[in-house]
Design a protein around this motif. Sequence first.
Motif, mmCIF file in Angstrom:
data_model
loop_
_atom_site.group_PDB
_atom_site.id
_atom_site.type_symbol
_atom_site.label_atom_id
_atom_site.label_comp_id
_atom_site.label_asym_id
_atom_site.label_seq_id
_atom_site.Cartn_x
_atom_site.Cartn_y
_atom_site.Cartn_z
ATOM 1 N N ASP A 48 0.808 -1.219 0.000
ATOM 2 C CA ASP A 48 0.000 0.000 0.000
ATOM 3 C C ASP A 48 0.845 1.275 0.000
ATOM 4 O OD1 ASP A 48 0.948 -0.317 2.547
ATOM 5 O OD2 ASP A 48 -0.987 -0.087 3.538
ATOM 6 N N PHE A 49 2.169 1.159 -0.013
ATOM 7 C CA PHE A 49 3.020 2.338 -0.002
ATOM 8 C C PHE A 49 3.249 2.903 -1.403
ATOM 9 C CE2 PHE A 49 5.864 -1.357 -0.101
ATOM 10 C CZ PHE A 49 6.622 -1.076 -1.226
ATOM 11 N N LEU A 50 2.856 2.172 -2.438
ATOM 12 C CA LEU A 50 3.084 2.652 -3.797
ATOM 13 C C LEU A 50 2.195 3.856 -4.103
ATOM 14 C CD1 LEU A 50 3.323 -0.640 -5.860
ATOM 15 C CD2 LEU A 50 5.145 0.941 -5.288
ATOM 16 N N PRO A 51 2.767 4.879 -4.719
ATOM 17 C CA PRO A 51 1.943 6.034 -5.079
ATOM 18 C C PRO A 51 1.014 5.707 -6.251
ATOM 19 C CG PRO A 51 4.198 6.363 -5.800
ATOM 20 C CD PRO A 51 4.180 5.083 -5.022
ATOM 21 N N ARG A 52 0.028 6.555 -6.406
ATOM 22 C CA ARG A 52 -0.996 6.324 -7.416
ATOM 23 C C ARG A 52 -0.415 6.324 -8.827
ATOM 24 N NH1 ARG A 52 -5.699 10.520 -7.674
ATOM 25 N NH2 ARG A 52 -4.183 11.530 -8.985
ATOM 26 N N ASP A 53 0.592 7.156 -9.106
ATOM 27 C CA ASP A 53 1.138 7.204 -10.459
ATOM 28 C C ASP A 53 1.802 5.895 -10.866
ATOM 29 O OD1 ASP A 53 3.217 7.995 -8.581
ATOM 30 O OD2 ASP A 53 4.463 8.396 -10.326
#
Length: 180
Positions: A48-53
């Motif tokens: 869940d740490f991945l950014p939306r981009d």
Amino acid sequence: MEHVWYMDDPSVSPPGLAFVGMWRVCIYHLDANIRTAKFCHRYTYSDDFLPRDIRISQHLLLIATILGFLGRGLTILALRNMFMGIPQRHNTCNLFVVTGLLNIIAGVLVAVAVHYNYQSVRNSQGIAFLPSFRLPFRPDSQETGCTALVASVGAFLMLLSGPFLLSGQCPLGIRVHPVN
């Protein structure tokens, strides 16, 4: 496509280099005892740490890959029909048109993913990695990796091949001897 992170501040993390890609992150720490220690982590859907981009780019690249494979398959089928002299002229021409459209759509998707990558590096967006990665939220400096250039060239070639397939005449005017 990747972000190349340069970390020089020893108060935040050990000095080193990180390659933050679409599918994994690889970290090279420069320690006194070990010249370079490599640690790589492949992303999963539970990260869940991945950014939306990055999430959006992953999905865009997946869709572009599927459309590209479908386009290649239809090109092979259209060329087979043309070579075999199958009399369904309109079906073969339609396959070339569909292939051209698929190439254009896939090229646009790859170009959008490259643009997202470039914008996130340009805006110096940070990523809240897990503490075990020993990475800061935002690096001291970052740049786009060479994979962005490769992806840009691939997107350009896909965008270039699409109009050629759409604008060309149906190649069935040339007769090839059918194989019995």
